[in-house]
Scaffold this active site. Structure first.
Site, short mmCIF file in Angstrom:
data_model
loop_
_atom_site.label_atom_id
_atom_site.label_comp_id
_atom_site.label_asym_id
_atom_site.label_seq_id
_atom_site.Cartn_x
_atom_site.Cartn_y
_atom_site.Cartn_z
N ASP A 29 39.42 46.18 79.31
CA ASP A 29 39.30 44.73 79.46
C ASP A 29 39.52 44.40 80.95
OD1 ASP A 29 39.90 42.06 77.34
OD2 ASP A 29 40.09 41.82 79.50
N ILE A 30 38.66 43.53 81.46
CA ILE A 30 38.68 43.21 82.89
C ILE A 30 39.92 42.39 83.30
CG2 ILE A 30 37.43 40.99 82.89
CD1 ILE A 30 35.53 42.19 84.96
N ASN A 82 39.72 38.47 67.65
CA ASN A 82 39.48 37.03 67.54
C ASN A 82 38.09 36.82 66.94
OD1 ASN A 82 41.94 36.62 68.96
ND2 ASN A 82 40.88 36.93 70.90
N GLN A 121 37.95 33.37 70.05
CA GLN A 121 36.88 34.28 70.47
C GLN A 121 36.07 33.65 71.60
OE1 GLN A 121 34.12 35.56 67.40
NE2 GLN A 121 33.27 37.17 68.70
N HIS A 173 34.42 42.64 68.82
CA HIS A 173 35.24 43.55 69.63
C HIS A 173 36.68 43.51 69.16
CE1 HIS A 173 35.32 39.60 71.56
NE2 HIS A 173 36.53 39.90 72.02
N HIS A 181 40.63 44.37 70.37
CA HIS A 181 41.50 44.60 71.53
C HIS A 181 42.54 45.66 71.16
CE1 HIS A 181 40.53 40.76 73.80
NE2 HIS A 181 40.08 40.44 72.60
P1 AMP Z 1 37.97 37.36 73.17
O1 AMP Z 1 38.80 36.17 73.52
O2 AMP Z 1 38.54 38.14 72.04
O3 AMP Z 1 36.51 37.01 72.98
O4 AMP Z 1 38.11 38.32 74.41
C1 AMP Z 1 37.11 38.59 75.34
C2 AMP Z 1 37.69 39.57 76.34
O5 AMP Z 1 36.65 40.10 77.12
C3 AMP Z 1 38.70 38.94 77.31
O6 AMP Z 1 39.97 39.59 77.14
C4 AMP Z 1 38.09 39.21 78.70
O7 AMP Z 1 39.05 39.54 79.67
C5 AMP Z 1 37.15 40.37 78.41
N1 AMP Z 1 36.00 40.46 79.30
C6 AMP Z 1 35.15 39.48 79.67
N2 AMP Z 1 34.19 39.94 80.48
C7 AMP Z 1 34.43 41.28 80.62
C8 AMP Z 1 33.81 42.32 81.36
N3 AMP Z 1 32.72 42.11 82.10
N4 AMP Z 1 34.33 43.57 81.28
C9 AMP Z 1 35.44 43.79 80.54
N5 AMP Z 1 36.07 42.85 79.82
C10 AMP Z 1 35.58 41.61 79.87
#
Ligand code: AMP
Ligand code: ZN
Length: 138
Positions: A32-33, A89, A96, A102, A104
């Site tokens: 995760d970024i 989420n 979400q 996805h 976590h």
């Molecule tokens: P969610 O709230 O469960 O949809 O989480 C989305 C997750 O994606 C967040 O924790 C972000 O930090 C992560 N995210 C968004 N863009 C990227 C990316 N390019 N590479 C890796 N993680 C990402």
């Protein structure tokens, strides 16, 4: 079909970079970024663009679950973590943001300060009624 404006479809396709940690035929795991803790990893299905738990296929879900199991072991060991939270989420009101299934994998450390959800007891008779409502869906 991939979604052309989905960031995770783009990562799966290799169109934008990610720090991949594991990949097999059906799934990809990458960092995760914006991690809760270092080693925070996301696992996605590579087949198409399922939005959430409500429309992912049983086969893709099974593949994601198995990858989550394997990667959880690797993350806990690699990061010398003291435990792992698995979090998912589903839909906007559940937090979400990226509309591609996805999970976590969040490594936990003593005193990392992450607080999970508040809880409360059921009122008298409420649990039985709630359980019956859910059972009626099957
Ligand atoms: P969610 O709230 O469960 O949809 O989480 C989305 C997750 O994606 C967040 O924790 C972000 O930090 C992560 N995210 C968004 N863009 C990227 C990316 N390019 N590479 C890796 N993680 C990402
Ligand atoms: Zn997608």
């Amino acid at each position: 079909m991939k979604s052309s404006d989905c960031i995770f479809c783009k990562i799966v396709a290799g169109d934008i970079p990610a720090d991949a940690v594991y990949e097999d035929e059906k799934t990809l795991a990458f960092l995760d970024i914006r991690p809760v803790n270092a080693g925070h990893t996301l696992v996605v299905p590579k087949n198409g663009h399922p939005h959430n738990i409500f429309d992912v296929s049983a086969a893709d879900w099974a593949a994601v679950s198995e990858t989550v199991r394997k990667v959880s072991l690797a993350v806990e060991k690699a990061m010398s973590a003291r435990g792992i939270n698995l979090m998912m989420n589903n839909r906007e009101h559940a937090g979400q943001v990226v509309d591609h299934v996805h999970l976590h994998i969040i490594p936990r450390f003593a005193g990392d300060g992450l607080k999970l959800w508040p809880q409360h007891p059921y009122k008298e008779g409420e649990a039985e009624a709630v359980a019956e409502k859910i059972r009626a869906q099957f």
